[in-house]
Design an enzyme around this catalytic site. Structure first.
Site, PDB file in Angstrom:
ATOM      1  N   LYS A 192      -2.320   3.718 -14.343  1.00 10.15           N
ATOM      2  CA  LYS A 192      -1.401   4.746 -13.839  1.00 10.15           C
ATOM      3  C   LYS A 192      -1.252   5.864 -14.865  1.00 10.15           C
ATOM      4  O   LYS A 192      -1.421   5.637 -16.062  1.00 10.15           O
ATOM      5  CB  LYS A 192      -0.016   4.117 -13.601  1.00 10.15           C
ATOM      6  CG  LYS A 192       0.063   3.197 -12.411  1.00 10.15           C
ATOM      7  CD  LYS A 192       1.454   2.580 -12.304  1.00 10.15           C
ATOM      8  CE  LYS A 192       1.565   1.640 -11.122  1.00 10.15           C
ATOM      9  NZ  LYS A 192       1.378   2.264  -9.809  1.00 10.15           N
ATOM     10  N   ARG A 247      -0.454  -6.622  -3.183  1.00  5.71           N
ATOM     11  CA  ARG A 247      -0.956  -7.292  -1.983  1.00  5.71           C
ATOM     12  C   ARG A 247      -1.845  -8.484  -2.344  1.00  5.71           C
ATOM     13  O   ARG A 247      -1.930  -9.456  -1.594  1.00  5.71           O
ATOM     14  CB  ARG A 247      -1.694  -6.271  -1.095  1.00  5.71           C
ATOM     15  CG  ARG A 247      -2.937  -5.672  -1.723  1.00  5.71           C
ATOM     16  CD  ARG A 247      -3.360  -4.367  -1.050  1.00  5.71           C
ATOM     17  NE  ARG A 247      -2.471  -3.256  -1.409  1.00  5.71           N
ATOM     18  CZ  ARG A 247      -2.590  -2.032  -0.922  1.00  5.71           C
ATOM     19  NH1 ARG A 247      -3.528  -1.749  -0.066  1.00  5.71           N
ATOM     20  NH2 ARG A 247      -1.739  -1.080  -1.295  1.00  5.71           N
TER      21      ARG A 247
HETATM   22  N1  BES Z   1       3.965  -1.019  -7.707  1.00  5.79           N
HETATM   23  C1  BES Z   1       3.229   0.009  -7.101  1.00  5.79           C
HETATM   24  C2  BES Z   1       4.001   0.773  -6.027  1.00  5.79           C
HETATM   25  C3  BES Z   1       5.246   1.505  -6.450  1.00  5.79           C
HETATM   26  C4  BES Z   1       5.202   2.860  -6.687  1.00  5.79           C
HETATM   27  C5  BES Z   1       6.449   0.848  -6.561  1.00  5.79           C
HETATM   28  C6  BES Z   1       6.349   3.540  -7.039  1.00  5.79           C
HETATM   29  C7  BES Z   1       7.590   1.534  -6.921  1.00  5.79           C
HETATM   30  C8  BES Z   1       7.548   2.876  -7.162  1.00  5.79           C
HETATM   31  C9  BES Z   1       1.972  -0.570  -6.448  1.00  5.79           C
HETATM   32  O1  BES Z   1       1.425  -1.662  -7.098  1.00  5.79           O
HETATM   33  C10 BES Z   1       0.927   0.493  -6.462  1.00  5.79           C
HETATM   34  O2  BES Z   1       0.509   0.873  -7.510  1.00  5.79           O
HETATM   35  N2  BES Z   1       0.512   0.939  -5.270  1.00  5.79           N
HETATM   36  C11 BES Z   1      -0.492   1.939  -5.142  1.00  5.79           C
HETATM   37  C12 BES Z   1      -1.465   1.488  -4.086  1.00  5.79           C
HETATM   38  C13 BES Z   1      -2.722   2.325  -4.019  1.00  5.79           C
HETATM   39  C14 BES Z   1      -3.538   2.137  -5.285  1.00  5.79           C
HETATM   40  C15 BES Z   1      -3.532   1.891  -2.808  1.00  5.79           C
HETATM   41  C16 BES Z   1       0.189   3.248  -4.749  1.00  5.79           C
HETATM   42  O3  BES Z   1       1.183   3.203  -4.020  1.00  5.79           O
HETATM   43  O4  BES Z   1      -0.235   4.285  -5.222  1.00  5.79           O
HETATM   44 MN    MN Z   2       0.084  -1.125  -8.634  1.00  2.51          MN
END
Ligand code: BES
Ligand code: MN
Ligand code: ZN
Length: 498
Positions: A276, A350
């Site tokens: 990230k 997931r």
């Molecule tokens: N934990 C994150 C989602 C999240 C984002 C929770 C902001 C709380 C606040 C999750 O694991 C994630 O990174 N999701 C990605 C999925 C994508 C890579 C398909 C996302 O939402 O960008």
């Molecule tokens: Mn994630």
């Protein structure tokens, strides 16, 4: 920690020092009994002070009058309960929060008779719950104790003057477990990730044994034996071993199939190799809010000895980049036997849930499964912090969740799953892929989960918007919300007990 709020009940009579809290409608009138007890000068004082302060008696508005000459109290706290239109779905929890906001660190006697509303023991217990939640602050790591958060101010004491103190006390005691459950969930989410790894999280969950919950812990060896390649793939980039915690509360009929709650417990989500960006990454310590909710819920259910058989299951892992971390392009095999191509290591929640959901339906044959997960940023784009996203393969379960949401104020909004989204996660190389890109990101994530529920009635709550960082409210001044504990307790209470 701010000192906990103390709640007591007594018969109407002496005010007992400190503040005196009274309720008025939008006509600024007290109920006759309270008006009589306090005398005409106080009624007059309220009207004059209200004019000066532009206080209109709106629901949850609060006015403090210092050193009232006509009353043996330090302050007269006048609380509005609004008018006729506010009565139908009156939010007692929020009202309690509003009151506690004014009397932090003080002693207050609450003359609980109020215009147009029945201050039943149940209502007052909700009010006290709201006050407790308002009082919550997480300051375990602050070494200076007087930071304006109510620290160092001494305890807050609320004494309710009610006709039947014994009855009110009984109901209040039963509601204490709810407060404890929410506080536990908030503490877990607020804890820093260096302190709260998967193992430490599991140890905290073990504390539920004191309340009669059976707690079982699976380590990585056990998971490997079960073939949980999806969860283990996420965990392999972390120095800290994953855990699955199974909690069981058996308050229902012997032999009756349980209801099940499953939580995403990513103790820190760096994104892994698909790392990230740095800004705000510290918030990803809260990526276990789903798991924290499940633990808080089990605490609440056990404390009130819910007449239901309930399973709580949480998958605890850390998602880190490392020489041993999983890569985009990897293919892993889940416990269900289905294979998954990793497109993006940041779509890890997931993968964790895939194995825990499969395990739970396989072992417990539950009446339903509800999972909670801070799963997608996309749900924040769609619903902000107002609603959690609800995805389900079962209209009855979805309807019950929506109703519980309206009743508690922890609201859910139904979003679609279905064959179109399911098709989007088909993979060139494996049975499915873990990311389908930007379009409908929350629905394709849900479609992924659905491949692991084996047709059991199931609902998925995407709480990325509601689990933490929510706007401050009357009952939450901090970061972690404890969202979902009240919602799911209500779901169980209204539909699955007795
Ligand atoms: N934990 C994150 C989602 C999240 C984002 C929770 C902001 C709380 C606040 C999750 O694991 C994630 O990174 N999701 C990605 C999925 C994508 C890579 C398909 C996302 O939402 O960008
Ligand atoms: Mn994630
Ligand atoms: Zn995540």
């Amino acid at each position: 920690m701010a000192e906990p709020l103390k709640v007591d009940f007594q018969a109407p009579g002496a005010l007992g020092g400190g503040d005196c809290v009274v309720f008025v409608g939008d006509d600024l009138k007290l109920v006759p009994a309270v008006a009589k007890q306090l005398g005409p000068k106080v009624a007059d004082l309220i009207v004059r002070a209200a004019a000066a302060e532009q206080f209109k008696g709106k629901a949850r508005s609060v006015m403090a009058v210092a050193a009232p000459a006509s009353l043996a109290a330090d302050r007269l706290i006048v609380v509005g309960v609004g008018g006729e239109k506010d009565r139908a779905a009156f939010d007692w929890v929020q009202l309690g929060g509003a009151i506690a906001g004014k009397v932090t660190g003080r002693q207050a006697t609450i003359l609980a008779d109020m215009p147009g509303l029945q201050a039943t023991p149940d209502a007052l217990a909700d009010l006290a719950l709201g006050a407790r939640l308002r009082q919550y602050s997480f300051d375990r790591y602050k070494t200076k104790k007087d930071d304006g958060n109510g620290n160092g101010q001494g305890a807050t004491r609320l004494t309710f003057a009610v006709a039947d103190p014994a009855a009110a006390k009984r109901v209040q005691k039963a509601r204490d477990g709810m407060a404890a459950g929410i506080v536990m969930a908030r503490d877990l989410v607020n804890e820093p990730p260096n302190v709260l790894g998967p193992e430490e999280f599991a140890v905290r969950a073990e504390a539920l044994r004191k309340s009669g919950v059976e707690v079982e812990i699976l380590d990585e060896r056990a998971m490997r034996k079960l073939g949980m390649g999806a969860l283990l793939g996420v965990s392999q980039g972390s120095r800290r071993e994953a855990r699955i915690v199974i909690m069981r509360w058996n308050g229902g009929k012997a032999g009756q199939a349980p209801v099940a709650f499953v939580g995403k417990g990513v103790v820190f989500d760096s994104g892994g190799i698909s790392i990230k960006p740095g800004g705000g990454m510290e918030d990803m310590k809260g990526d276990m809010a789903g798991a924290a909710c499940v633990v808080g819920l089990m605490q609440a259910l056990a404390s009130r000895k819910a007449k239901a058989n309930v399973v709580g299951a949480i998958g605890l892992v850390e998602n880190m980049p490392d020489g041993n971390a999983q890569r985009p392009g990897d293919i892993v095999k889940s416990m269900s036997g289905q294979t998954i191509e990793i497109i993006n290591t940041d779509a890890e929640g997931r993968l964790v849930l895939a194995d825990v959901l499969w395990y739970v339906q396989d072992r417990f044959k539950p009446r339903f499964m509800v999972d909670l997960a801070t799963l997608t940023g996309a749900i924040l784009v769609a619903l902000g912090q107002e609603y959690a996203g609800l995805f389900s393969n079962d209209d009855e379960l979805a309807g019950r969740l929506s109703a519980a949401g309206e009743a508690t104020g922890e609201k859910v909004w139904r979003m679609p799953v279905g064959p179109g989204f399911d098709k989007m996660i088909d993979s060139k190389f494996a049975d499915m892929k873990n990311s389908a890109g930007r379009h409908a990101g929350s629905s394709t994530a849900a479609a992924f989960l659905q491949r692991f529920v084996n047709d059991v009635p199931w609902a998925h709550l995407d709480i990325a918007g509601t689990g933490f960082g929510s706007p401050q409210s009357e009952i939450n001044r901090g970061w972690a919300s404890g969202w979902g504990v009240r919602l799911l307790d209500r779901l169980v209470r209204d539909n699955y007990e007795g």
